[in-house]
Write a protein that holds these residues in place. Structure first.
Motif, PDB file in Angstrom:
ATOM      1  N   VAL A 256     -21.220 -10.349  13.398  1.00  0.00           N
ATOM      2  CA  VAL A 256     -20.960  -9.766  12.083  1.00  0.00           C
ATOM      3  C   VAL A 256     -21.697 -10.601  11.041  1.00  0.00           C
ATOM      4  N   VAL A 257     -22.593  -9.972  10.296  1.00  0.00           N
ATOM      5  CA  VAL A 257     -23.353 -10.685   9.275  1.00  0.00           C
ATOM      6  C   VAL A 257     -22.423 -10.972   8.095  1.00  0.00           C
ATOM      7  N   PRO A 258     -22.207 -12.248   7.753  1.00  0.00           N
ATOM      8  CA  PRO A 258     -21.242 -12.569   6.697  1.00  0.00           C
ATOM      9  C   PRO A 258     -21.768 -12.261   5.303  1.00  0.00           C
ATOM     10  N   LEU A 259     -20.875 -11.765   4.460  1.00  0.00           N
ATOM     11  CA  LEU A 259     -21.163 -11.520   3.054  1.00  0.00           C
ATOM     12  C   LEU A 259     -20.136 -12.273   2.227  1.00  0.00           C
ATOM     13  N   ARG A 260     -20.594 -13.056   1.261  1.00  0.00           N
ATOM     14  CA  ARG A 260     -19.660 -13.833   0.454  1.00  0.00           C
ATOM     15  C   ARG A 260     -19.279 -13.110  -0.845  1.00  0.00           C
ATOM     16  N   ALA A 261     -20.250 -12.872  -1.701  1.00  0.00           N
ATOM     17  CA  ALA A 261     -19.954 -12.219  -2.970  1.00  0.00           C
ATOM     18  C   ALA A 261     -20.082 -10.708  -2.849  1.00  0.00           C
ATOM     19  N   ASP A 262     -20.389 -10.234  -1.648  1.00  0.00           N
ATOM     20  CA  ASP A 262     -20.467  -8.804  -1.363  1.00  0.00           C
ATOM     21  C   ASP A 262     -21.504  -8.100  -2.229  1.00  0.00           C
ATOM     22  N   ASP A 263     -22.509  -8.857  -2.639  1.00  0.00           N
ATOM     23  CA  ASP A 263     -23.612  -8.284  -3.414  1.00  0.00           C
ATOM     24  C   ASP A 263     -23.136  -7.510  -4.637  1.00  0.00           C
TER      25      ASP A 263
ATOM     26  N   VAL B 193      -6.828  -4.671   0.579  1.00  0.00           N
ATOM     27  CA  VAL B 193      -7.402  -3.495  -0.085  1.00  0.00           C
ATOM     28  C   VAL B 193      -8.901  -3.348   0.188  1.00  0.00           C
ATOM     29  N   ARG B 194      -9.400  -3.929   1.288  1.00  0.00           N
ATOM     30  CA  ARG B 194     -10.816  -3.821   1.595  1.00  0.00           C
ATOM     31  C   ARG B 194     -11.278  -2.359   1.666  1.00  0.00           C
ATOM     32  N   ARG B 195     -10.553  -1.550   2.383  1.00  0.00           N
ATOM     33  CA  ARG B 195     -10.954  -0.151   2.516  1.00  0.00           C
ATOM     34  C   ARG B 195     -10.761   0.606   1.204  1.00  0.00           C
ATOM     35  N   LEU B 196      -9.737   0.223   0.467  1.00  0.00           N
ATOM     36  CA  LEU B 196      -9.448   0.911  -0.783  1.00  0.00           C
ATOM     37  C   LEU B 196     -10.549   0.711  -1.814  1.00  0.00           C
ATOM     38  N   VAL B 197     -11.155  -0.487  -1.841  1.00  0.00           N
ATOM     39  CA  VAL B 197     -12.182  -0.780  -2.850  1.00  0.00           C
ATOM     40  C   VAL B 197     -13.594  -0.690  -2.287  1.00  0.00           C
ATOM     41  N   GLY B 198     -13.735  -0.345  -1.008  1.00  0.00           N
ATOM     42  CA  GLY B 198     -15.063  -0.180  -0.422  1.00  0.00           C
ATOM     43  C   GLY B 198     -15.779  -1.473  -0.103  1.00  0.00           C
ATOM     44  N   ALA B 199     -15.047  -2.506   0.265  1.00  0.00           N
ATOM     45  CA  ALA B 199     -15.696  -3.763   0.658  1.00  0.00           C
ATOM     46  C   ALA B 199     -16.589  -3.527   1.870  1.00  0.00           C
ATOM     47  N   ARG B 200     -17.763  -4.114   1.865  1.00  0.00           N
ATOM     48  CA  ARG B 200     -18.714  -3.890   2.949  1.00  0.00           C
ATOM     49  C   ARG B 200     -18.359  -4.722   4.169  1.00  0.00           C
ATOM     50  N   PRO B 201     -18.715  -4.246   5.361  1.00  0.00           N
ATOM     51  CA  PRO B 201     -18.453  -5.025   6.578  1.00  0.00           C
ATOM     52  C   PRO B 201     -19.058  -6.424   6.465  1.00  0.00           C
ATOM     53  N   GLY B 202     -18.314  -7.417   6.871  1.00  0.00           N
ATOM     54  CA  GLY B 202     -18.791  -8.787   6.818  1.00  0.00           C
ATOM     55  C   GLY B 202     -18.311  -9.565   5.621  1.00  0.00           C
ATOM     56  N   TYR B 203     -17.740  -8.886   4.609  1.00  0.00           N
ATOM     57  CA  TYR B 203     -17.224  -9.616   3.448  1.00  0.00           C
ATOM     58  C   TYR B 203     -16.030 -10.458   3.876  1.00  0.00           C
ATOM     59  N   TYR B 204     -16.051 -11.760   3.551  1.00  0.00           N
ATOM     60  CA  TYR B 204     -14.999 -12.642   4.025  1.00  0.00           C
ATOM     61  C   TYR B 204     -14.323 -13.433   2.912  1.00  0.00           C
ATOM     62  N   GLY B 205     -14.449 -12.967   1.679  1.00  0.00           N
ATOM     63  CA  GLY B 205     -13.672 -13.557   0.598  1.00  0.00           C
ATOM     64  C   GLY B 205     -12.307 -12.896   0.516  1.00  0.00           C
ATOM     65  N   ASN B 206     -11.577 -13.200  -0.529  1.00  0.00           N
ATOM     66  CA  ASN B 206     -10.293 -12.559  -0.737  1.00  0.00           C
ATOM     67  C   ASN B 206     -10.482 -11.098  -1.111  1.00  0.00           C
ATOM     68  N   CYS B 207      -9.584 -10.266  -0.626  1.00  0.00           N
ATOM     69  CA  CYS B 207      -9.586  -8.856  -1.020  1.00  0.00           C
ATOM     70  C   CYS B 207      -8.173  -8.311  -0.797  1.00  0.00           C
ATOM     71  N   MET B 208      -7.230  -8.894  -1.483  1.00  0.00           N
ATOM     72  CA  MET B 208      -5.830  -8.498  -1.346  1.00  0.00           C
ATOM     73  C   MET B 208      -5.163  -8.508  -2.712  1.00  0.00           C
ATOM     74  N   VAL B 209      -4.088  -7.764  -2.814  1.00  0.00           N
ATOM     75  CA  VAL B 209      -3.260  -7.789  -4.007  1.00  0.00           C
ATOM     76  C   VAL B 209      -1.814  -7.981  -3.571  1.00  0.00           C
ATOM     77  N   VAL B 210      -0.987  -8.406  -4.487  1.00  0.00           N
ATOM     78  CA  VAL B 210       0.438  -8.581  -4.237  1.00  0.00           C
ATOM     79  C   VAL B 210       1.196  -7.482  -4.954  1.00  0.00           C
ATOM     80  N   GLN B 211       1.965  -6.719  -4.202  1.00  0.00           N
ATOM     81  CA  GLN B 211       2.811  -5.672  -4.773  1.00  0.00           C
ATOM     82  C   GLN B 211       4.260  -6.140  -4.762  1.00  0.00           C
ATOM     83  N   SER B 212       4.970  -5.880  -5.838  1.00  0.00           N
ATOM     84  CA  SER B 212       6.374  -6.268  -5.935  1.00  0.00           C
ATOM     85  C   SER B 212       7.232  -5.060  -6.251  1.00  0.00           C
ATOM     86  N   MET B 213       8.454  -5.108  -5.781  1.00  0.00           N
ATOM     87  CA  MET B 213       9.392  -4.023  -6.015  1.00  0.00           C
ATOM     88  C   MET B 213      10.786  -4.614  -6.185  1.00  0.00           C
ATOM     89  N   THR B 214      11.636  -3.887  -6.891  1.00  0.00           N
ATOM     90  CA  THR B 214      13.016  -4.319  -7.031  1.00  0.00           C
ATOM     91  C   THR B 214      13.950  -3.203  -6.610  1.00  0.00           C
TER      92      THR B 214
END
Length: 411
Positions: free
Chosen positions: A169-176, A266-287
Motif C-alpha cells: 500500500v503506497v502511503p499518503l500522509r497529507a492525502d494531497d 470517516v475515511r469513506r465518508l470524506v473520500g480519503a484515498r487508499p494509503g492515507y494514514y493520518g487521523n480521519c475520525m470524529v468523536v460523536q456524543s449522545m445523552t
C-alpha cells in the motif's frame, strides 16, 4: 533501547498535518499484538523491517512542531529523528499472560501527554519463554488514529517477512489535499471532546461480552425492522453502557443525564484515498436519562446508538462545532463512557512472519475518561464472544460492573 530511523538518517523535510490530525490531543495510544508462533530473532527482524518501513513512512520518525497560526494548533511534523525501539524478554509463556503483566510489555512516554521533542512512535518487542512474542506500539495520537497505525505495522510486517521490497500500500500522509479542511470551530469542538484530564483511579478489566448475549441483542434489535441489521459494535456498546450505568453512575435519579461518546472512522465518508494514514475520525456524543439506559432493554440502547451514528455526517457539515461533541463536558464526567472499536482497522491482519496475532488488545496506565476498547477477534474468531479491554469504572464499582454483565448474559 534504541532510536531507529529510516535509512539516510534525519532530514529537514516538513510534513503538513491534516485538520483531522489537529482535532487529536497529544496523548499516547497503545496497541498490543500477541503472537503465539515464533519467528527467527523477532526483535532484530522487526527492528530492521521498521527501519526499512520508515523510508516510506518518514513522518512517523519525525517530531511535532507548532505553526504560528495564532491558536497553538500542531500543524506540522519535522525531520526524521527516529522512533524509540525496545527489545525485551519475559520469563514466562504467552499462555501465562495475565492482565497485570500487560503493563510490562509497553514502552511509555514519560508523561501521558506527549511533548514536541518526544518520538511519535515507541515500539517494544518482547520475546516469551515459549517462543511467542509481543509487539507493542505506543504512538502520539496527533500522528494517526488506529487504522493509520495498523497500516504502518502492516507495512513493517510485509518487510519483516520479505513479502515485497516495498509496502504493497503506497502511503499518503497529507492525502494531497483531498481531505476536507475542517472549520476551526469543528477542530476546537473535537479537541474539547477529548480534552486530557488524566485519572489513575479506574480499574483495568479484561472482559468478554459473550457471543450469545450479542446475538440476542442483535436479534431483538432486528425484529423491530427499523433499518439495517444491528452491528456487533452497536450491540457490544449498548451492553457495556447499560452495565456501567447500572453499576457505577453516582446519581441515583432516573432523570439524571448520562453520556456516551464513540469514535467514528470517516475515511469513506470524506473520500480519503487508499494509503492515507493520518487521523480521519470524529468523536460523536449522545445523552440519555439514566433511567432510559438502566431500565430499557439492551436493544433499546443499541437503537439510541444507531441514531447517534446516523448523525455523524452532521459533524462534518459547515458550521459544525457547537453541538453534541462538547455540550456534555465529556472528559470530566464520571457519568460519561467512551467506547472505541478496533475491529476492522487492520491490526488483526498484521503478520511479521509467523502468522496473524493470537490476540490484539489495548493498554492504558492513565486514561482521559472512563473508556472501553472493543478489540478485534483473535485467531479463534468471535465464537466465545467479543474481547473488550475496559478502564471504565473505579475499583469499588468493578465487581458490580462484572456482576451486571453476568446478569445480562443469564437473562
Amino acid at each position: 533501547m534504541l532510536v531507529v530511523g529510516p535509512p539516510g538518517g534525519d532530514d529537514a523535510v516538513v510534513h503538513l498535518t491534516s485538520s483531522f490530525d489537529r482535532t487529536a490531543v497529544p496523548f499516547g495510544v497503545t496497541a498490543l499484538l500477541l503472537f503465539d508462533r515464533p519467528i527467527p530473532e523477532p526483535a532484530e527482524t522487526i527492528r530492521a523491517a521498521l527501519s526499512e518501513a520508515l523510508a516510506h513512512y518518514r513522518p512517523v520518525a519525525g517530531r511535532l512542531a507548532a505553526e504560528g497560526d495564532g491558536d497553538g494548533e500542531l500543524l506540522r511534523i519535522e525531520g526524521a529523528a527516529g522512533v524509540l525501539f525496545v527489545a525485551a524478554s519475559a520469563g514466562y509463556a504467552l499462555a501465562d499472560m495475565t492482565t497485570p503483566l500487560l503493563a510490562g510489555l509497553v514502552a511509555r512516554y514519560p508523561s501521558g501527554v506527549c511533548r514536541h521533542a518526544d518520538p511519535l512512535l515507541l515500539l517494544q518487542v518482547t520475546e516469551f519463554a515459549c517462543g511467542g512474542f509481543a509487539v507493542t506500539a505506543t504512538w502520539n495520537h496527533v500522528l494517526t488514529d488506529g487504522e493509520g497505525m495498523a497500516q504502518v505495522l502492516g507495512a513493517v510486517g510485509e518487510l519483516a517477512r520479505g513479502a515485497s521490497p516495498a509496502p504493497s500500500v503506497v502511503p499518503l500522509r497529507a492525502d494531497d489535499g483531498s481531505l476536507p479542511r475542517l472549520p476551526h470551530s469543528m477542530v476546537a469542538a473535537q479537541k474539547r471532546a477529548l480534552s486530557c484530564v488524566f485519572s489513575r483511579d479506574l480499574a483495568l478489566l479484561d472482559v468478554t461480552v459473550p457471543a450469545g448475549l450479542i446475538g440476542r441483542v442483535r436479534a431483538e434489535f432486528d425484529a423491530a425492522g427499523l433499518g439495517d441489521p444491528c452491528t456487533v459494535f452497536e450491540a457490544v456498546a449498548a451492553v457495556l453502557w447499560q452495565c456501567r450505568i447500572r453499576a457505577a453512575v453516582v446519581s441515583a435519579s432516573d432523570e439524571a443525564p448520562v453520556a456516551l461518546s464513540f469514535s467514528a472512522n470517516v475515511r469513506r465518508l470524506v473520500g480519503a484515498r487508499p494509503g492515507y494514514y493520518g487521523n480521519c475520525m470524529v468523536v460523536q456524543s449522545m445523552t440519555a436519562t439514566r433511567g432510559a439506559v438502566a431500565h430499557g432493554t439492551a436493544a433499546d440502547v443499541a437503537r439510541m446508538i444507531r441514531r447517534a451514528k446516523e448523525r455523524v455526517p452532521d459533524l462534518l457539515a459547515p458550521g459544525a462545532g457547537a453541538g453534541t461533541t462538547t455540550e456534555h463536558g465529556v472528559a470530566v464526567l464520571y457519568d460519561t463512557l467512551v467506547v472505541s472499536s478496533w475491529r476492522n482497522l487492520g491490526f488483526e491482519a498484521v503478520d511479521f512472519g509467523g502468522g496473524r496475532p493470537a490476540r490484539v488488545t489495548w493498554q492504558v496506565e492513565e486514561t482521559v475518561v472512563p473508556c472501553c476498547v472493543v478489540c478485534p477477534p483473535g485467531k479463534g474468531g468471535d465464537q466465545d464472544g467479543v474481547s473488550v479491554m475496559s478502564a471504565c469504572v473505579r475499583p469499588e464499582h468493578a465487581d458490580a460492573f462484572l456482576a451486571e454483565l453476568t446478569a445480562l448474559t443469564d437473562l
